[in-house]
Write an enzyme that holds these catalytic residues in place. Structure first.
Site, PDB file in Angstrom:
ATOM      1  N   HIS A 206       0.836  -1.200   0.000  1.00 27.40           N
ATOM      2  CA  HIS A 206       0.000   0.000   0.000  1.00 27.40           C
ATOM      3  C   HIS A 206       0.871   1.251   0.000  1.00 27.40           C
ATOM      4  O   HIS A 206       1.429   1.626   1.026  1.00 27.40           O
ATOM      5  CB  HIS A 206      -0.930  -0.051   1.229  1.00 27.40           C
ATOM      6  CG  HIS A 206      -1.931   1.056   1.273  1.00 27.40           C
ATOM      7  ND1 HIS A 206      -2.343   1.637   2.439  1.00 27.40           N
ATOM      8  CD2 HIS A 206      -2.594   1.699   0.282  1.00 27.40           C
ATOM      9  CE1 HIS A 206      -3.218   2.583   2.170  1.00 27.40           C
ATOM     10  NE2 HIS A 206      -3.386   2.645   0.875  1.00 27.40           N
TER      11      HIS A 206
ATOM     12  N   ASN B  11      -4.817   4.524   7.705  1.00 29.64           N
ATOM     13  CA  ASN B  11      -6.217   4.911   7.503  1.00 29.64           C
ATOM     14  C   ASN B  11      -7.072   4.544   8.713  1.00 29.64           C
ATOM     15  O   ASN B  11      -8.035   5.238   9.044  1.00 29.64           O
ATOM     16  CB  ASN B  11      -6.786   4.258   6.239  1.00 29.64           C
ATOM     17  CG  ASN B  11      -6.152   4.852   4.983  1.00 29.64           C
ATOM     18  OD1 ASN B  11      -5.545   5.917   5.044  1.00 29.64           O
ATOM     19  ND2 ASN B  11      -6.258   4.166   3.868  1.00 29.64           N
TER      20      ASN B  11
HETATM   21  N1  LIG Z   1      -5.627   7.646  -5.043  1.00 30.56           N
HETATM   22  C1  LIG Z   1      -5.102   7.474  -3.846  1.00 30.56           C
HETATM   23  O1  LIG Z   1      -4.857   8.432  -3.092  1.00 30.56           O
HETATM   24  C2  LIG Z   1      -4.740   6.091  -3.383  1.00 30.56           C
HETATM   25  C3  LIG Z   1      -3.820   5.920  -2.343  1.00 30.56           C
HETATM   26  C4  LIG Z   1      -3.448   4.629  -1.966  1.00 30.56           C
HETATM   27  C5  LIG Z   1      -4.039   3.535  -2.599  1.00 30.56           C
HETATM   28  N2  LIG Z   1      -4.960   3.736  -3.573  1.00 30.56           N
HETATM   29  C6  LIG Z   1      -5.526   2.537  -4.229  1.00 30.56           C
HETATM   30  O2  LIG Z   1      -4.864   2.309  -5.464  1.00 30.56           O
HETATM   31  C7  LIG Z   1      -5.745   1.723  -6.416  1.00 30.56           C
HETATM   32  C8  LIG Z   1      -5.805   2.572  -7.649  1.00 30.56           C
HETATM   33  O3  LIG Z   1      -6.282   3.852  -7.286  1.00 30.56           O
HETATM   34  P1  LIG Z   1      -6.091   5.132  -8.226  1.00 30.56           P
HETATM   35  O4  LIG Z   1      -6.438   6.300  -7.386  1.00 30.56           O
HETATM   36  O5  LIG Z   1      -4.764   5.044  -8.913  1.00 30.56           O
HETATM   37  O6  LIG Z   1      -7.263   4.852  -9.296  1.00 30.56           O
HETATM   38  P2  LIG Z   1      -7.408   5.469 -10.774  1.00 30.56           P
HETATM   39  O7  LIG Z   1      -8.847   5.374 -11.084  1.00 30.56           O
HETATM   40  O8  LIG Z   1      -6.715   6.776 -10.864  1.00 30.56           O
HETATM   41  O9  LIG Z   1      -6.606   4.434 -11.691  1.00 30.56           O
HETATM   42  C9  LIG Z   1      -7.039   3.119 -11.973  1.00 30.56           C
HETATM   43  C10 LIG Z   1      -6.486   2.722 -13.338  1.00 30.56           C
HETATM   44  O10 LIG Z   1      -6.790   1.354 -13.533  1.00 30.56           O
HETATM   45  C11 LIG Z   1      -7.167   1.216 -14.905  1.00 30.56           C
HETATM   46  N3  LIG Z   1      -7.960  -0.026 -15.041  1.00 30.56           N
HETATM   47  C12 LIG Z   1      -9.278  -0.208 -14.830  1.00 30.56           C
HETATM   48  N4  LIG Z   1      -9.606  -1.505 -15.072  1.00 30.56           N
HETATM   49  C13 LIG Z   1      -8.473  -2.130 -15.451  1.00 30.56           C
HETATM   50  C14 LIG Z   1      -8.173  -3.461 -15.862  1.00 30.56           C
HETATM   51  N5  LIG Z   1      -9.127  -4.407 -15.898  1.00 30.56           N
HETATM   52  N6  LIG Z   1      -6.907  -3.754 -16.220  1.00 30.56           N
HETATM   53  C15 LIG Z   1      -5.945  -2.797 -16.183  1.00 30.56           C
HETATM   54  N7  LIG Z   1      -6.169  -1.514 -15.800  1.00 30.56           N
HETATM   55  C16 LIG Z   1      -7.421  -1.191 -15.448  1.00 30.56           C
HETATM   56  C17 LIG Z   1      -7.949   2.461 -15.217  1.00 30.56           C
HETATM   57  O11 LIG Z   1      -8.028   2.665 -16.616  1.00 30.56           O
HETATM   58  C18 LIG Z   1      -7.131   3.506 -14.484  1.00 30.56           C
HETATM   59  O12 LIG Z   1      -6.119   4.021 -15.312  1.00 30.56           O
HETATM   60  C19 LIG Z   1      -7.075   1.593  -5.696  1.00 30.56           C
HETATM   61  O13 LIG Z   1      -7.177   0.314  -5.142  1.00 30.56           O
HETATM   62  C20 LIG Z   1      -6.981   2.641  -4.597  1.00 30.56           C
HETATM   63  O14 LIG Z   1      -7.796   2.352  -3.489  1.00 30.56           O
HETATM   64  C21 LIG Z   1      -5.308   4.982  -4.013  1.00 30.56           C
END
Ligand SMILES: NC(=O)c1ccc[n+]([C@@H]2O[C@H](COP(=O)([O-])OP(=O)(O)OC[C@H]3O[C@@H](n4cnc5c(N)ncnc54)[C@H](O)[C@@H]3O)[C@@H](O)[C@H]2O)c1
Length: 657
Positions: free
Chosen positions: A139, A190
């Site tokens: 994470h 968190n």
């Molecule tokens: N944004 C944050 O602050 C944060 C912090 C820590 C963890 N996270 C976690 O990280 C993960 C991603 O979050 P994010 O904010 O980067 O989301 P995001 O929506 O910005 O990015 C997700 C990406 O995954 C792609 N995607 C969707 N389906 C897919 C598939 N089947 N195969 C390949 N790619 C696919 C999308 O096109 C998109 O580019 C989540 O689990 C989130 O909880 C987010």
């Protein structure tokens, strides 16, 4: 396990940042997403971020870094040679499961499958794949290029070597990892944040202060941003969804918050929609002039963080040192709750928490067990064994409360915990509590599964003998009372599960026998000691045990008072599943969740009645009752839903109608 080739799945906010971190550390990295347009956006974001590093003099060889990143739109091709895959697709279980399903089939047998999930349990993500032992949490915090922290999380399946390899790899790419030994909601950072999100909500709900007054106060204390400005910045939807999730997984208290729900429903999500707690213009919150409030104190927040940190340590999730590091690096602060706790006395923290509990009326704010018992200093200096969590002493779930029966609900599941002294002995107050809880649940259509267990590591060691009786008649009434309440338990139109651990003796065993399903730890001590005390099992034990295992075996255990273990009970067919001591609470909950998701509630209630009646009904009468039940079910909405879900190859959504 050596890691040379890494693939990141998903190139969004987190994925592109993680790939950039890995390339900056000198490794080749593949990055995969659903379309070339999205990958192009990721490429541009990485390039812009590298430019910032060049401009600040931290990077010289931008092109070399860029050349190490390779782009794909096909998962199998992108992971073919990968030693480590990091999944960063949206926080939606179905999407993550479908990605892991493909990874299961197309990665090398030795490949590590990491997920960057913020909340979803690894166990749920890994459900249904064969390489469960290779799944681990990694994470990162946003933005990954800037924030140093990585929470490395293991589930019950994660192999030791996988956990250690990812921990070491995180250091190799310049991060500071912390070890999270259990796959629990919110992990460390968190989770520590969760009670204060609830607190700031309740401050507004109760009209104690305005957002701008609290934010002025926060700034006057030297914080760069107040809590409401920060929530607007992060997104009210993110805060709202997290609290919804904690309400389901940690405590129903988290659903008591109103202001976030209102803002969410009004689509006032903060910076991203131009309005949340404040209006936002050109990326800046328009905070009205206000005087700093006196309704909020920093000590409130510190006490809540310390309390949650103590719960995390008690649950064996992470060590005090790692909690401190996590909060410092994950929240970008100079110190965390452990440092603050070192400078306070147990009494100070306890009285603050008790005052918060009184003021807001939420259980989450009550002192954790160790603080309630005056052991704050001991618990914050504990060390958690580094790589063998199964060897450390793990206390079963403990809820701080003085109620003789504690009821918690999680979605369609109610958990009833017997809570009386160390061994959860059964007295009149417990019987009252149980009767009330069962009566309330009887008509609650939202609940379809009830778990009965003890608060802490013991189910129940039996009746509290010193509270027994003042006359023969009173004693007889006490026995009848137990019979009545256990009959209520055995007949309640819900699926009931007894979670047997520690001791399940006498009246405790009778309670478990009145449930439909029993699960147990291998070593739980079970038995009927009554005849050795001059009594007989008086709350249905003689009747229900012989029906469960046959007259001969029942007579043996009742007449000798001999104890047996959970494993013996499993072999005799009394217990249906054996779970490890470490995980019985979560495994029982998982079982209950599976039942609640899969089973139509009216069918289950009728099927249960038919099974109950089977021992004292003739076969013909029993078959007639079955036919009548089928007739009754014919008209239900749930039957239509069950058949259409089956034909449509989807999960049913039963409404109990
Ligand atoms: N944004 C944050 O602050 C944060 C912090 C820590 C963890 N996270 C976690 O990280 C993960 C991603 O979050 P994010 O904010 O980067 O989301 P995001 O929506 O910005 O990015 C997700 C990406 O995954 C792609 N995607 C969707 N389906 C897919 C598939 N089947 N195969 C390949 N790619 C696919 C999308 O096109 C998109 O580019 C989540 O689990 C989130 O909880 C987010």
């Amino acid at each position: 396990m050596e890691i040379n080739k890494v693939t990141v799945i998903g190139s969004g906010i987190m994925g592109h940042g993680i790939a950039e971190v890995i390339a900056l550390a000198g490794l080749d990295v593949n990055i995969e997403d659903v379309s070339n347009e999205i990958l192009e956006k990721a490429r541009n974001s990485i390039s812009a971020s590298l430019d910032r590093l060049v401009n600040s003099g931290k990077l010289k060889n931008k092109d070399e870094v860029l050349s190490r990143i390779h782009y794909f739109t096909d998962i199998p091709a992108s992971v073919k040679d990968a030693d480590l895959v990091i999944e960063a697709v949206p926080e939606v279980l179905e999407i993550k499961r479908s990605v892991f399903d493909q990874l299961d089939k197309s990665t090398k047998d030795t490949a590590i499958l990491a997920t960057n999930t913020s909340n979803i349990r690894l166990t749920e993500i890994a459900e249904g794949i064969t390489k469960k032992g290779k799944v681990v949490g990694m994470h990162f915090f946003n933005p990954p290029v800037v924030l140093k922290l990585v929470e490395v999380i293991r589930s019950q399946y994660t192999e030791d070597e996988v956990f250690e390899t990812v921990y070491e790899f995180s250091k190799r790419i310049g991060k500071t990892p912390i070890k999270v030994y259990k796959d629990t909601p919110g992990f460390v950072v968190n989770r520590i944040n969760a009670p204060e999100s609830l607190y700031f909500c309740l401050v507004i709900d109760k009209g104690l202060a305005k957002p701008e007054e609290v934010d002025r106060f926060a700034r006057s204390q030297g914080l760069p941003m107040g809590p409401y400005e920060l929530m607007d910045y992060v997104g009210i939807d993110t805060v709202y969804h997290s609290l919804q999730y904690y309400a389901k997984e940690l405590s129903p208290d988290y659903s008591k918050c109103q202001v976030y729900t209102k803002l969410f429903n009004d689509k006032k999500l903060g910076l991203k929609t131009g309005e949340g707690f404040y209006k936002w213009v050109n990326g800046k919150a328009q905070i009205p002039e206000a005087k700093p409030t006196k309704a909020v104190e920093l000590m409130d927040i510190f006490a809540l963080e310390i309390n949650e940190a103590v719960k995390i340590i008690e649950e064996g999730v992470a060590s005090p040192d790692d909690i401190e590091t996590g909060v410092k690096l994950g929240m970008n602060r100079p110190f965390g709750p452990i440092t603050v706790a070192k400078g306070l006395t147990n009494a100070e923290v306890k009285s603050k928490l008790e005052a918060l509990y009184q003021k807001f009326g939420v259980e989450v704010f009550r002192p954790a067990k160790s603080i309630a018992e005056g052991k704050l200093k001991t618990v914050i200096s504990m060390q958690i064994a580094p790589s063998k969590p199964e060897e450390k002493k793990v206390e079963a779930a403990y809820v701080s409360s003085s109620d003789p029966v504690i009821m918690e609900t999680k979605g369609k599941i109610a958990v009833l915990r017997i809570n009386n002294t160390k061994n959860n002995l059964i007295n009149a107050a417990v019987m009252d509590g149980l009767e009330k809880a069962l009566t309330d649940l009887w008509n609650n259509r939202e609940i379809s599964v009830v778990i009965i267990t003890g608060n802490g590591p013991v189910f129940s060691a039996g009746a509290q003998l010193d509270s027994f009786f003042s006359s023969t008649f009173d004693f007889m009434e006490f026995a009848r009372r137990g019979e009545r309440v256990y009959k209520l338990l055995s007949e309640i139109p819900k699926v009931t599960i007894a979670e047997m651990k520690g001791y399940t003796l006498g009246g405790g065993f009778e309670m478990a026998l009145a449930c439909d399903i029993r699960v147990a730890t291998d070593d739980v001590q079970i038995g009927f000691p009554e005849v050795t005390l001059g009594l007989v099992p008086g709350w249905g034990g003689t009747q229900r045990l012989s029906r469960a295992v046959g007259q001969s075996r029942a007579a043996y255990y009742i007449l000798t008072g001999e104890r047996f273990t959970g494993r013996d009970a499993y072999e005799m067919g009394i217990v249906s599943k054996i779970f490890s001591k470490d995980t019985i609470d979560s495994e029982t909950l998982n079982l209950a969740q599976t039942i609640a998701e899969r089973v139509a509630p009216i069918s289950a209630a009728l099927a249960k009645r038919l099974v109950l009646r089977s021992t004292n009904t003739s076969l013909d009468d029993g078959l007639e009752m079955e036919a009548i039940s089928m007739g009754l079910l014919y008209g239900t909405e749930d039957l239509k839903e069950g058949i259409s879900a089956f034909l449509g190859k989807r999960k049913p959504n039963y409404q109990g109608k």
